[in-house]
Each structure stands twice: as structure tokens, then as C-alpha cells.
Design a protein around this motif. Structure first.
Motif, PDB file in Angstrom:
ATOM      1  N   ALA A   1       0.842  -1.201   0.000  1.00  0.00           N
ATOM      2  CA  ALA A   1       0.000   0.000   0.000  1.00  0.00           C
ATOM      3  C   ALA A   1       0.876   1.248   0.000  1.00  0.00           C
ATOM      4  N   SER A   2       1.968   1.207   0.711  1.00  0.00           N
ATOM      5  CA  SER A   2       2.886   2.336   0.757  1.00  0.00           C
ATOM      6  C   SER A   2       3.481   2.603  -0.627  1.00  0.00           C
ATOM      7  N   ASP A   3       3.793   1.553  -1.353  1.00  0.00           N
ATOM      8  CA  ASP A   3       4.322   1.703  -2.706  1.00  0.00           C
ATOM      9  C   ASP A   3       3.290   2.351  -3.626  1.00  0.00           C
ATOM     10  N   VAL A   4       2.043   1.925  -3.522  1.00  0.00           N
ATOM     11  CA  VAL A   4       0.966   2.505  -4.320  1.00  0.00           C
ATOM     12  C   VAL A   4       0.829   3.981  -3.986  1.00  0.00           C
ATOM     13  N   TYR A   5       0.868   4.307  -2.703  1.00  0.00           N
ATOM     14  CA  TYR A   5       0.739   5.699  -2.263  1.00  0.00           C
ATOM     15  C   TYR A   5       1.817   6.571  -2.898  1.00  0.00           C
TER      16      TYR A   5
ATOM     17  N   GLU B   1       0.249   9.622  -5.303  1.00  0.00           N
ATOM     18  CA  GLU B   1       0.026  10.528  -4.177  1.00  0.00           C
ATOM     19  C   GLU B   1      -1.128  11.499  -4.399  1.00  0.00           C
ATOM     20  N   GLU B   2      -1.421  11.840  -5.661  1.00  0.00           N
ATOM     21  CA  GLU B   2      -2.527  12.769  -5.910  1.00  0.00           C
ATOM     22  C   GLU B   2      -3.881  12.131  -5.618  1.00  0.00           C
ATOM     23  N   ARG B   3      -3.972  10.811  -5.596  1.00  0.00           N
ATOM     24  CA  ARG B   3      -5.239  10.122  -5.324  1.00  0.00           C
ATOM     25  C   ARG B   3      -5.371   9.674  -3.873  1.00  0.00           C
ATOM     26  N   TYR B   4      -4.253   9.604  -3.170  1.00  0.00           N
ATOM     27  CA  TYR B   4      -4.271   9.083  -1.795  1.00  0.00           C
ATOM     28  C   TYR B   4      -3.649  10.089  -0.843  1.00  0.00           C
ATOM     29  N   PHE B   5      -4.004   9.965   0.422  1.00  0.00           N
ATOM     30  CA  PHE B   5      -3.463  10.829   1.468  1.00  0.00           C
ATOM     31  C   PHE B   5      -3.104   9.947   2.654  1.00  0.00           C
ATOM     32  N   SER B   6      -1.952  10.186   3.238  1.00  0.00           N
ATOM     33  CA  SER B   6      -1.523   9.419   4.410  1.00  0.00           C
ATOM     34  C   SER B   6      -1.566  10.329   5.641  1.00  0.00           C
ATOM     35  N   PRO B   7      -2.670  10.270   6.405  1.00  0.00           N
ATOM     36  CA  PRO B   7      -2.816  11.146   7.560  1.00  0.00           C
ATOM     37  C   PRO B   7      -2.014  10.681   8.777  1.00  0.00           C
TER      38      PRO B   7
ATOM     39  N   ILE C   1      -3.397   4.867   4.848  1.00  0.00           N
ATOM     40  CA  ILE C   1      -3.427   5.485   3.532  1.00  0.00           C
ATOM     41  C   ILE C   1      -4.891   5.529   3.135  1.00  0.00           C
ATOM     42  N   VAL C   2      -5.364   6.721   2.765  1.00  0.00           N
ATOM     43  CA  VAL C   2      -6.782   6.924   2.494  1.00  0.00           C
ATOM     44  C   VAL C   2      -6.971   7.428   1.067  1.00  0.00           C
ATOM     45  N   ASN C   3      -7.942   6.867   0.380  1.00  0.00           N
ATOM     46  CA  ASN C   3      -8.329   7.375  -0.937  1.00  0.00           C
ATOM     47  C   ASN C   3      -8.971   8.745  -0.714  1.00  0.00           C
ATOM     48  N   ARG C   4      -8.436   9.781  -1.356  1.00  0.00           N
ATOM     49  CA  ARG C   4      -8.933  11.145  -1.133  1.00  0.00           C
ATOM     50  C   ARG C   4     -10.419  11.293  -1.442  1.00  0.00           C
TER      51      ARG C   4
ATOM     52  N   ALA D   1      -3.360  17.926   6.501  1.00  0.00           N
ATOM     53  CA  ALA D   1      -4.771  17.509   6.491  1.00  0.00           C
ATOM     54  C   ALA D   1      -5.686  18.733   6.381  1.00  0.00           C
ATOM     55  N   LYS D   2      -5.402  19.777   7.155  1.00  0.00           N
ATOM     56  CA  LYS D   2      -6.212  20.998   7.090  1.00  0.00           C
ATOM     57  C   LYS D   2      -6.178  21.592   5.684  1.00  0.00           C
ATOM     58  N   LYS D   3      -5.000  21.617   5.079  1.00  0.00           N
ATOM     59  CA  LYS D   3      -4.866  22.153   3.727  1.00  0.00           C
ATOM     60  C   LYS D   3      -5.689  21.327   2.742  1.00  0.00           C
ATOM     61  N   LEU D   4      -5.639  20.019   2.864  1.00  0.00           N
ATOM     62  CA  LEU D   4      -6.408  19.133   1.991  1.00  0.00           C
ATOM     63  C   LEU D   4      -7.903  19.389   2.130  1.00  0.00           C
TER      64      LEU D   4
END
Length: 75
Positions: free
Chosen positions: A9-13, A17-23, A28-31, A62-65
Motif C-alpha cells: 500500500a505504501s508503494d501505491v501511495y 500521491e494525488e489520489r491518496y493521502f496518508s494522515p 493510507i486513504v483514498n482522497r 490535512a487541514k490544507k487538503l
């Protein structure tokens, strides 16, 4: 799936990176699943009633997102 935790999952992230966010290091979360942020609990709010923690080091990101996607903040 909404949440993943593995080296794969880390490799995919890293590649998408534009589709996922790691809070948090463990998440790892799908945006597209993010609906808001609970500032008090320091959690991302996700569709279908899910949530995940936001590490102290990722609060600003996270706030920026949330602001960029015009999503809701709860106190």
C-alpha cells in the motif's frame, strides 16, 4: 478498499500521491473517501461512517487538503 496498511500500500501511495493521502504512518486513504475533519479528535472523517487518526506531524497537511477540497471541519 478504504483503508490499507502494508508495504505494498505504501508503494501505491508513493506512485499515486494525488489520489491518496496518508494522515498517519499506519493509514493510507483514498482522497475521494474523505468528507471532513474532526479538529478536536484529530481525525479524518470518511464516507460510510469511517474515520482515521491524523498524526500531529500531518495536521497542517490535512487541514490544507480539507480546505482545498471545500470539505467540512467539525470542532
Amino acid at each position: 478498499s478504504t483503508l490499507s496498511s502494508s508495504s505494498a500500500a505504501s508503494d501505491v501511495y508513493k506512485r499515486q500521491e494525488e489520489r491518496y493521502f496518508s494522515p498517519h504512518q499506519s493509514f493510507i486513504v483514498n482522497r475521494s473517501m474523505i468528507i471532513g475533519m474532526d479538529k478536536k479528535k484529530k481525525q479524518l472523517l470518511l464516507k460510510e461512517g469511517y474515520s482515521c487518526p491524523i498524526s500531529r506531524s500531518n495536521i497542517k497537511r490535512a487541514k490544507k487538503l480539507i480546505e482545498e477540497q471545500n470539505l467540512e471541519f467539525s470542532a
